[in-house]
Design a protein around this motif. Structure first.
Motif, PDB file in Angstrom:
ATOM      1  N   ARG A 281       0.817  -1.213   0.000  1.00  0.00           N
ATOM      2  CA  ARG A 281       0.000   0.000   0.000  1.00  0.00           C
ATOM      3  C   ARG A 281       0.854   1.267   0.000  1.00  0.00           C
ATOM      4  N   ASP A 282       2.142   1.104  -0.171  1.00  0.00           N
ATOM      5  CA  ASP A 282       3.015   2.272  -0.224  1.00  0.00           C
ATOM      6  C   ASP A 282       2.927   2.886  -1.625  1.00  0.00           C
ATOM      7  N   LEU A 286       4.401   1.314  -5.225  1.00  0.00           N
ATOM      8  CA  LEU A 286       3.441   0.957  -6.270  1.00  0.00           C
ATOM      9  C   LEU A 286       3.733   1.719  -7.555  1.00  0.00           C
ATOM     10  N   SER A 287       4.099   2.999  -7.420  1.00  0.00           N
ATOM     11  CA  SER A 287       4.379   3.800  -8.602  1.00  0.00           C
ATOM     12  C   SER A 287       5.624   3.314  -9.332  1.00  0.00           C
ATOM     13  N   ILE A 303      -1.364   0.570 -15.187  1.00  0.00           N
ATOM     14  CA  ILE A 303      -2.525   1.395 -14.845  1.00  0.00           C
ATOM     15  C   ILE A 303      -3.076   1.002 -13.478  1.00  0.00           C
ATOM     16  N   ARG A 304      -3.198  -0.286 -13.231  1.00  0.00           N
ATOM     17  CA  ARG A 304      -3.759  -0.768 -11.961  1.00  0.00           C
ATOM     18  C   ARG A 304      -2.910  -0.307 -10.772  1.00  0.00           C
ATOM     19  N   GLU A 305      -1.592  -0.487 -10.874  1.00  0.00           N
ATOM     20  CA  GLU A 305      -0.727  -0.127  -9.745  1.00  0.00           C
ATOM     21  C   GLU A 305      -0.616   1.386  -9.582  1.00  0.00           C
ATOM     22  N   GLN A 306      -0.595   2.124 -10.694  1.00  0.00           N
ATOM     23  CA  GLN A 306      -0.525   3.579 -10.577  1.00  0.00           C
ATOM     24  C   GLN A 306      -1.830   4.139 -10.015  1.00  0.00           C
TER      25      GLN A 306
END
Length: 340
Positions: A281-282, A286-287, A303-306
């Motif tokens: 969740r950081d 994730l970015s 897209i999902r992680e961003q």
């Protein structure tokens, strides 16, 4: 390749150029003595990086620097940075109060009226004009003295916040970095790597950029992909507990303009290690993973992680995460774009 490293090391030891100055870069920071807090009373001390900036309501250049300083404060406050704007307008406190109130969120950092801090910092360093800023590192040492709009201010502040700036160590490293540059210019790579290794051993956290430059030198200039791959694995091990360094490794090996430097397998390992270190969740982890996925051609994952990064980011940082999300979505919507 080494120019920025040598310049930064020189900046750390040359300090601000006033012969009579008593306070220099590398010295311990003096006491922050204020007369009155206009907003955001702040306690500073060892273990917390902070900026002291001297300004006044009547100062045009100060007004121009406020948005920049405020932007950096918002960017790094979640990482422990404090910013204190100090005015010596002791006889016009209400004027300062009204000015700060009028700026609203555009001047969200702490603001104080001088009570000795100007004497302790500004005068002691031989400063003559405002705005004038001082960066104090985690070890309570002065890391920067100068104008807050100088590009070096932002560069050094980023390193201080990340715990990657030490004037003392940079002074020690400067001769080794210069020797490494000379060796690399004549293609004496063995000597160059030895000098770089010596610098990294001083403190691999402070000198993570040297480790990255060693990889770049192997991969791009020497064109020794086997040696570069081995060094990349060593870096992954060396920085397995350093999320910031892992992000730098991932960025270099996934998105560098030099094709010889890119290694998506290493980039993915670095991104996964960052998520393992920082958690799922950081937003920064994730970015970074999304960035690697984007360069891997996995648009859906990017897209999902961003999107997750954007949703969990601090409100002040959401626009930056949203910009990258829009880039990934834009690329994915193009005709012929690959998706997984």
């Amino acid at each position: 390749m080494f120019h920025s490293l040598i310049t930064t090391a020189a900046t750390a030891v040359l300090a601000t150029s006033t012969l009579a100055a008593e306070l220099k870069v590398g010295d311990k920071a003096p006491a922050v003595e204020v007369e009155e807090w206009i907003q955001g009373e702040t306690t500073v001390g060892e273990g917390k990086p902070y900026v002291v900036e001297f300004w006044a309501t009547w100062c045009g250049p100060c007004r121009q620097s406020i948005p920049h300083l405020n932007e950096l404060y918002k960017k790094y406050k979640g990482k422990g940075l404090s910013v204190i704007g100090v005015s010596d307008e002791v006889k016009d406190v209400e004027k300062v109060r009204n000015f700060v109130r009028s700026k609203g969120d555009g001047m969200s950092y702490s603001v104080a009226i001088d009570g000795g801090v100007k004497r302790n910092f500004f005068d002691a360093a031989g400063q003559k004009g405002i705005p004038s800023a001082f960066i104090v590192a985690n070890d309570n040492s002065i890391a920067y003295i100068g104008h807050p709009m100088d590009p070096k201010f932002e560069e050094i502040l980023a390193k201080v916040v990340a715990g990657r700036y030490s004037p003392t160590l940079m002074k020690q490293a400067a001769p080794k970095l210069a020797a490494a540059e000379r060796a690399a210019k004549v293609r004496n790579y063995g000597d160059a790597y030895q000098h770089m290794d010596d610098v990294i051993k001083l403190d691999n956290t402070v000198f993570v950029q040297v480790a990255l430059d060693k990889y770049r030198l192997m991969a791009s200039e020497q064109n020794d992909s086997a040696a570069a791959d081995l060094w990349a694995l060593e870096m992954l091990e060396m920085y397995s507990g350093d999320a910031g360094a892992l992000a730098m490794i991932a960025e270099l090996t996934a998105a560098d303009p030099d094709e010889e430097t890119r290694n998506l397998e290493v980039a993915r390992q670095a991104a996964d290690a960052m998520i393992k270190k920082s958690g799922t969740r950081d937003p920064e982890a994730l970015s970074v993973s999304a960035m690697v996925a984007f360069h891997e051609g996995d648009a859906d994952r990017a897209i999902r992680e961003q999107m997750q990064a954007w949703m969990t980011a601090d409100p002040d940082m959401k626009p930056e995460f949203k910009r990258n999300l829009d880039i990934y979505r834009g690329q994915a919507s193009r005709p012929g774009a690959s998706r997984r």
